[in-house]
Scaffold this active site. Structure first.
Site, PDB file in Angstrom:
ATOM      1  N   ASP A  19       0.947  -1.202  -0.112  1.00 36.65           N
ATOM      2  CA  ASP A  19      -0.005  -0.005   0.112  1.00 36.65           C
ATOM      3  C   ASP A  19       1.140   1.221  -0.241  1.00 36.65           C
ATOM      4  OD1 ASP A  19       1.215   0.471   2.543  1.00 36.65           O
ATOM      5  OD2 ASP A  19      -1.156   0.378   3.433  1.00 36.65           O
ATOM      6  N   CYS A  53       3.520  -3.160   4.132  1.00 36.45           N
ATOM      7  CA  CYS A  53       2.370  -1.895   4.389  1.00 36.45           C
ATOM      8  C   CYS A  53       3.153  -1.185   5.348  1.00 36.45           C
ATOM      9  CB  CYS A  53       1.182  -2.331   4.708  1.00 36.45           C
ATOM     10  SG  CYS A  53       0.991  -3.110   6.164  1.00 36.45           S
ATOM     11  N   THR A 105       3.066  -1.366   8.704  1.00 36.91           N
ATOM     12  CA  THR A 105       3.459  -2.076   9.606  1.00 36.91           C
ATOM     13  C   THR A 105       3.731  -3.757   9.105  1.00 36.91           C
ATOM     14  OG1 THR A 105       1.315  -2.669  10.249  1.00 36.91           O
ATOM     15  CG2 THR A 105       2.266  -1.129  11.564  1.00 36.91           C
ATOM     16  N   HIS A 146      10.376 -24.162   8.432  1.00 39.12           N
ATOM     17  CA  HIS A 146       9.203 -25.062   9.354  1.00 39.12           C
ATOM     18  C   HIS A 146       7.755 -24.764   8.800  1.00 39.12           C
ATOM     19  CE1 HIS A 146      11.882 -25.816  13.098  1.00 39.12           C
ATOM     20  NE2 HIS A 146      12.598 -26.310  12.014  1.00 39.12           N
ATOM     21  N   HIS A 194       7.195 -31.360   9.804  1.00 43.17           N
ATOM     22  CA  HIS A 194       6.599 -30.060   9.578  1.00 43.17           C
ATOM     23  C   HIS A 194       5.329 -30.185   8.672  1.00 43.17           C
ATOM     24  CE1 HIS A 194       9.476 -28.642  12.005  1.00 43.17           C
ATOM     25  NE2 HIS A 194      10.537 -28.844  11.309  1.00 43.17           N
TER      26      HIS A 194
END
Ligand code: RB5
Length: 147
Positions: A7, A64, A66, A97, A132
């Site tokens: 963004d 973005c 954060t 993993h 995994h």
């Protein structure tokens, strides 16, 4: 092919990461945004995740302010496992993993050098498989309403 999207909060970092990958000879599909104008981060999560779902792209990078909003939006897509990372160890282990196929980070959280290191850690590691597989399969079962 690596799909990339951001963004307005991540736009400038997205441009820098795109150049960094292109300089390394890595193919990049840029889904925008293409300016600092305000946009809605879920839209860019959709573009990148659809590109992975359709197998046009192998992995995705989302940025973005954060990394949180765009990462949360990415994780609403079937088959998408998006890791929100601010350091390299988690970026590596998300591949090894968790078989993460998208990485998200925040341009207002980390600097460009850390972002490049995170991208390197993410792209240069492979899913380890083994025990995994069972765990990642359980994530898929949750997604399919089977848990
Ligand atoms: C946009 O201002 C900001 O909310 C967005 O980039 C992101 O940080 C949301 O999680």
């Amino acid at each position: 092919m690596i799909a990339i999207g951001a963004d307005h909060g991540g736009y400038e970092m997205k441009e820098q990461i795109k150049s960094y990958l292109l300089e390394k000879g890595i193919e990049v599909k840029d889904f925008g945004t293409y300016s600092n104008d305000s946009v809605d981060y879920p839209d860019y999560a959709v573009y990148v995740c659809k590109s992975i779902q359709s197998k046009e792209s192998d992995l995705g990078i989302l940025i973005c302010g954060t990394g949180e909003g765009i990462g949360i939006a990415a994780n609403k897509h079937k088959g998408i496992r998006c890791a929100i990372c601010s350091e390299t160890f988690s970026a590596k282990m998300a591949r090894v993993h968790n078989d993460a196929n998208v990485i998200a980070f925040g341009a207002r959280v980390i600097g460009i050098e850390t972002a490049k290191e995170i991208v390197d850690a993410f792209l240069s590691n492979e899913f380890e498989g083994d025990r995994h597989i069972r765990r990642v399969s359980k994530i898929t079962e949750i997604e399919q309403g089977e848990r």
